[in-house]
Scaffold this motif. Sequence first.
Motif, PDB file in Angstrom:
ATOM      1  N   PRO A 179      60.594  51.227  10.793  1.00 54.88           N
ATOM      2  CA  PRO A 179      60.491  52.327  11.758  1.00 54.88           C
ATOM      3  C   PRO A 179      61.665  53.293  11.711  1.00 54.88           C
ATOM      4  CG  PRO A 179      61.133  50.305  12.873  1.00 54.88           C
ATOM      5  CD  PRO A 179      60.842  49.931  11.442  1.00 54.88           C
ATOM      6  N   PHE A 180      62.807  52.865  11.165  1.00 52.54           N
ATOM      7  CA  PHE A 180      63.994  53.703  11.105  1.00 52.54           C
ATOM      8  C   PHE A 180      64.385  53.898   9.642  1.00 52.54           C
ATOM      9  CE2 PHE A 180      64.150  50.972  14.858  1.00 52.54           C
ATOM     10  CZ  PHE A 180      64.148  51.919  15.882  1.00 52.54           C
ATOM     11  N   LYS A 181      64.014  55.057   9.085  1.00 53.31           N
ATOM     12  CA  LYS A 181      64.259  55.291   7.656  1.00 53.31           C
ATOM     13  C   LYS A 181      65.410  56.247   7.395  1.00 53.31           C
ATOM     14  CE  LYS A 181      59.407  54.565   6.356  1.00 53.31           C
ATOM     15  NZ  LYS A 181      58.856  54.469   7.715  1.00 53.31           N
ATOM     16  N   LYS A 182      65.724  57.105   8.351  1.00 56.02           N
ATOM     17  CA  LYS A 182      66.733  58.137   8.114  1.00 56.02           C
ATOM     18  C   LYS A 182      68.158  57.649   8.362  1.00 56.02           C
ATOM     19  CE  LYS A 182      63.545  61.916   9.202  1.00 56.02           C
ATOM     20  NZ  LYS A 182      63.284  63.105  10.071  1.00 56.02           N
ATOM     21  N   ASN A 183      68.288  56.480   8.982  1.00 54.62           N
ATOM     22  CA  ASN A 183      69.609  55.953   9.266  1.00 54.62           C
ATOM     23  C   ASN A 183      70.282  55.434   8.002  1.00 54.62           C
ATOM     24  OD1 ASN A 183      67.674  55.545  11.567  1.00 54.62           O
ATOM     25  ND2 ASN A 183      69.587  55.233  12.647  1.00 54.62           N
ATOM     26  N   LYS A 184      71.604  55.578   7.950  1.00 58.10           N
ATOM     27  CA  LYS A 184      72.345  54.984   6.840  1.00 58.10           C
ATOM     28  C   LYS A 184      72.275  53.467   6.956  1.00 58.10           C
ATOM     29  CE  LYS A 184      75.595  58.789   6.178  1.00 58.10           C
ATOM     30  NZ  LYS A 184      77.020  59.208   6.163  1.00 58.10           N
ATOM     31  N   SER A 185      72.161  52.803   5.819  1.00 58.30           N
ATOM     32  CA  SER A 185      72.010  51.350   5.812  1.00 58.30           C
ATOM     33  C   SER A 185      73.182  50.678   5.111  1.00 58.30           C
ATOM     34  CB  SER A 185      70.702  50.954   5.096  1.00 58.30           C
ATOM     35  OG  SER A 185      69.592  51.573   5.701  1.00 58.30           O
ATOM     36  N   ARG A 186      73.610  49.575   5.693  1.00 57.45           N
ATOM     37  CA  ARG A 186      74.564  48.705   5.010  1.00 57.45           C
ATOM     38  C   ARG A 186      73.758  47.520   4.503  1.00 57.45           C
ATOM     39  NH1 ARG A 186      78.118  44.407   6.290  1.00 57.45           N
ATOM     40  NH2 ARG A 186      77.358  44.375   8.444  1.00 57.45           N
ATOM     41  N   VAL A 187      73.777  47.297   3.212  1.00 62.22           N
ATOM     42  CA  VAL A 187      72.886  46.316   2.598  1.00 62.22           C
ATOM     43  C   VAL A 187      73.688  45.138   2.063  1.00 62.22           C
ATOM     44  CG1 VAL A 187      71.044  45.952   0.929  1.00 62.22           C
ATOM     45  CG2 VAL A 187      71.397  48.220   1.914  1.00 62.22           C
ATOM     46  N   LYS A 247      72.513  52.689  20.550  1.00 61.28           N
ATOM     47  CA  LYS A 247      72.986  51.365  20.951  1.00 61.28           C
ATOM     48  C   LYS A 247      72.021  50.259  20.527  1.00 61.28           C
ATOM     49  CE  LYS A 247      75.552  53.165  24.904  1.00 61.28           C
ATOM     50  NZ  LYS A 247      75.760  53.104  26.371  1.00 61.28           N
ATOM     51  N   VAL A 248      71.210  50.568  19.520  1.00 60.45           N
ATOM     52  CA  VAL A 248      70.239  49.596  19.009  1.00 60.45           C
ATOM     53  C   VAL A 248      70.636  49.169  17.602  1.00 60.45           C
ATOM     54  CG1 VAL A 248      67.830  49.220  18.367  1.00 60.45           C
ATOM     55  CG2 VAL A 248      68.371  50.574  20.393  1.00 60.45           C
ATOM     56  N   GLN A 249      70.628  47.869  17.357  1.00 61.91           N
ATOM     57  CA  GLN A 249      70.907  47.320  16.033  1.00 61.91           C
ATOM     58  C   GLN A 249      69.597  46.935  15.370  1.00 61.91           C
ATOM     59  OE1 GLN A 249      74.127  44.367  15.554  1.00 61.91           O
ATOM     60  NE2 GLN A 249      72.700  43.124  14.364  1.00 61.91           N
ATOM     61  N   ILE A 250      69.433  47.356  14.113  1.00 61.35           N
ATOM     62  CA  ILE A 250      68.197  47.079  13.377  1.00 61.35           C
ATOM     63  C   ILE A 250      68.513  46.287  12.119  1.00 61.35           C
ATOM     64  CG2 ILE A 250      66.146  48.062  12.290  1.00 61.35           C
ATOM     65  CD1 ILE A 250      68.116  50.477  14.275  1.00 61.35           C
ATOM     66  N   GLU A 299      67.225  34.603   0.265  1.00 62.52           N
ATOM     67  CA  GLU A 299      66.243  35.233  -0.618  1.00 62.52           C
ATOM     68  C   GLU A 299      65.958  36.676  -0.234  1.00 62.52           C
ATOM     69  OE1 GLU A 299      63.573  33.137   2.481  1.00 62.52           O
ATOM     70  OE2 GLU A 299      65.617  32.999   1.687  1.00 62.52           O
ATOM     71  N   TYR A 300      66.652  37.200   0.802  1.00 63.05           N
ATOM     72  CA  TYR A 300      66.382  38.552   1.286  1.00 63.05           C
ATOM     73  C   TYR A 300      67.518  39.519   0.950  1.00 63.05           C
ATOM     74  CZ  TYR A 300      62.948  36.157   4.254  1.00 63.05           C
ATOM     75  OH  TYR A 300      61.906  35.396   4.703  1.00 63.05           O
ATOM     76  N   PHE A 301      67.162  40.815   0.918  1.00 67.50           N
ATOM     77  CA  PHE A 301      68.139  41.880   0.994  1.00 67.50           C
ATOM     78  C   PHE A 301      68.107  42.348   2.445  1.00 67.50           C
ATOM     79  CE2 PHE A 301      66.735  42.082  -3.452  1.00 67.50           C
ATOM     80  CZ  PHE A 301      67.960  41.904  -4.079  1.00 67.50           C
ATOM     81  N   LEU A 302      69.223  42.292   3.135  1.00 68.90           N
ATOM     82  CA  LEU A 302      69.299  42.636   4.553  1.00 68.90           C
ATOM     83  C   LEU A 302      69.855  44.045   4.715  1.00 68.90           C
ATOM     84  CD1 LEU A 302      69.169  42.070   7.564  1.00 68.90           C
ATOM     85  CD2 LEU A 302      71.327  40.801   7.373  1.00 68.90           C
ATOM     86  N   LEU A 303      69.006  44.952   5.215  1.00 63.41           N
ATOM     87  CA  LEU A 303      69.404  46.328   5.489  1.00 63.41           C
ATOM     88  C   LEU A 303      69.759  46.421   6.964  1.00 63.41           C
ATOM     89  CD1 LEU A 303      67.555  46.521   2.901  1.00 63.41           C
ATOM     90  CD2 LEU A 303      67.014  48.845   3.631  1.00 63.41           C
ATOM     91  N   LYS A 304      71.047  46.646   7.255  1.00 59.70           N
ATOM     92  CA  LYS A 304      71.516  46.721   8.638  1.00 59.70           C
ATOM     93  C   LYS A 304      71.696  48.189   9.026  1.00 59.70           C
ATOM     94  CE  LYS A 304      74.269  43.521  10.167  1.00 59.70           C
ATOM     95  NZ  LYS A 304      73.313  42.589  10.798  1.00 59.70           N
TER      96      LYS A 304
END
Length: 289
Positions: free
Chosen positions: A173-181, A196-199, A186-191
């Motif tokens: 749902p949140f694509k425009k935010n910068k991601s820390r990966v 004030k919401v953490q995804i 077994e996963y790649f975690l995109l934070k």
Amino acid sequence: MNKLIIGGVALMLGIASCKKPAINKSPELVSTTTDSLKNGTSNVVVAPTTDSSKVSVDNAPKTEDAEIEKVSVDEVDFKYLKGKAKVGIKSTDVNQTVNMDIRAKKDSVIWLNLSVPGLPVSIATAVFTKDSVKIHNKYEGSYNVYRYDHFSEKFKFNLTFDILQALIVGNRPFKKNKSRVIRENEYFLLKQHEGKVQIDNYIGQDKKLKKLLVTQDVTNTKLEMDFADFTALNNTLFPLSNLITVEYKSEKDQKIYQTVINIKHTKVELLDEPLQFPFKVPEKLLKKN
């Protein structure tokens, strides 16, 4: 008075201000088999076993726990969507299964029609746009128009059209935010952070979103989606199952409450041809609104 909610995530958290009809309560959903899906729609085909080599990672270090600059994610692309699903809802005062017809125009309109086992007619229809939610509760004979902040205030969580669309098709749902990966098992975690919401987006080896965890920092309200049963559909993988868990604190008694929603798609079509979104409300209800 028992409550169900009609509205996006809010819809599946209960039916808003609705007395529960006399129906057959059944918390368990019937398992969707490969054969039944094939019989339901000709363009739903079981996906082949995924190959971990299909993961596309740009500038990826070789170490397992190193940060990764960019991960390619396979999103479900569509113009129009049409489908059917069985939705199991369980909370402190609701434990039942409903049938749901779904129609959508990408990034524009989502139409849901609800019925329950044992009742041959629709009990409610809802239309979601980017800025409002229209609900025709046919069982009680009511019609209401809400803004998303109505549900956000109730559940102390910022519910949006994009979150609802992600819930249905399994996209982020949140694509425009910068991601820390980072790499986590077994996963790649995109934070990501949205105010004030953490995804937390958990991306599998097949480049699909497997799990989404959204946490409101102030209230600690949590929305978790676990996607499964991925099936090949129009050259992409579509999740036929979504287990949703919502956890929030009640202002009345300060207790933590949990609602669990189990969505099983029984038929899904991704179309190019426009769909109709029928939504007729009796004139007397329109005048009251």
